[in-house]
Design a protein around this motif. Structure first.
Motif, PDB file in Angstrom:
ATOM      1  N   PRO A  87      -2.591  -0.868  -2.298  1.00 10.59           N
ATOM      2  CA  PRO A  87      -3.049   0.459  -2.726  1.00 10.59           C
ATOM      3  C   PRO A  87      -3.218   1.419  -1.545  1.00 10.59           C
ATOM      4  N   GLN A  88      -3.595   0.885  -0.384  1.00  6.53           N
ATOM      5  CA  GLN A  88      -3.756   1.726   0.795  1.00  6.53           C
ATOM      6  C   GLN A  88      -2.415   2.330   1.226  1.00  6.53           C
ATOM      7  N   LEU A  89      -1.364   1.504   1.201  1.00  4.20           N
ATOM      8  CA  LEU A  89      -0.038   2.001   1.572  1.00  4.20           C
ATOM      9  C   LEU A  89       0.438   3.040   0.571  1.00  4.20           C
ATOM     10  N   MET A  90       0.271   2.767  -0.700  1.00  8.28           N
ATOM     11  CA  MET A  90       0.710   3.716  -1.722  1.00  8.28           C
ATOM     12  C   MET A  90      -0.031   5.053  -1.581  1.00  8.28           C
ATOM     13  N   ALA A  91      -1.324   4.990  -1.313  1.00 10.39           N
ATOM     14  CA  ALA A  91      -2.116   6.212  -1.142  1.00 10.39           C
ATOM     15  C   ALA A  91      -1.659   6.985   0.095  1.00 10.39           C
ATOM     16  N   GLU A  92      -1.377   6.275   1.162  1.00 12.89           N
ATOM     17  CA  GLU A  92      -0.928   6.923   2.402  1.00 12.89           C
ATOM     18  C   GLU A  92       0.448   7.554   2.219  1.00 12.89           C
ATOM     19  N   LEU A  93       1.354   6.861   1.556  1.00 12.92           N
ATOM     20  CA  LEU A  93       2.688   7.423   1.300  1.00 12.92           C
ATOM     21  C   LEU A  93       2.601   8.644   0.389  1.00 12.92           C
ATOM     22  N   LYS A  94       1.697   8.616  -0.578  1.00 11.58           N
ATOM     23  CA  LYS A  94       1.516   9.766  -1.464  1.00 11.58           C
ATOM     24  C   LYS A  94       1.000  10.960  -0.661  1.00 11.58           C
TER      25      LYS A  94
END
Length: 133
Positions: A87-94
């Motif tokens: 979830p951290q990666l997805m949030a950062e990419l968003k």
């Protein structure tokens, strides 16, 4: 003595490529996942395709390329530091994508940015990018 070399000679000639020219060459494809880093040429290629599809000026193309290079570096750094599919990666990419979109809107203007977001243009860009890979 000749009989001992005959099987070895047959073995060598049977595996020689001269006798097997019609065999298809194996195709090796690179499989990229969402979490794998984007290739360094991706930003340049995308900027070129966007330039063609949106009819950008040379100055706009250079600025778009700069924005996309920054986006590429940020996203690859995030992919290296954070666990894949987390979830951290997805949030950062968003967050990176939202920031990049704001910069692109400023560079190309609101009209061309709306055009960029249309399905038809996105499909053309995706098809052109597939050809470049």
């Amino acid at each position: 003595m000749k009989t001992r070399f005959l099987p070895a000679l047959l073995l060598l000639t049977a595996s020689c490529s001269i006798f097997h020219r019609n065999k298809p060459t194996p195709v090796v494809e690179t499989v990229r996942t969402e979490s794998s880093p984007a290739p360094p040429t991706a930003a340049r290629d995308l900027a070129d395709v966007m330039s063609t599809e949106l009819r950008l000026t040379p100055d706009q193309t250079a600025r778009v390329r700069s924005v996309l290079n920054g986006t590429l570096k940020e996203s690859n750094t995030a992919k290296e530091k954070l666990p894949a599919q987390s979830p951290q990666l997805m949030a950062e990419l968003k967050r990176i994508n939202i920031s990049s979109q704001k910069e692109l809107r400023t560079v190309i203007g609101p009209e061309k940015f709306k055009l960029l977001q249309t399905r038809g243009v996105q499909q053309k860009i995706a098809a052109n990018m597939q050809q470049k890979q």
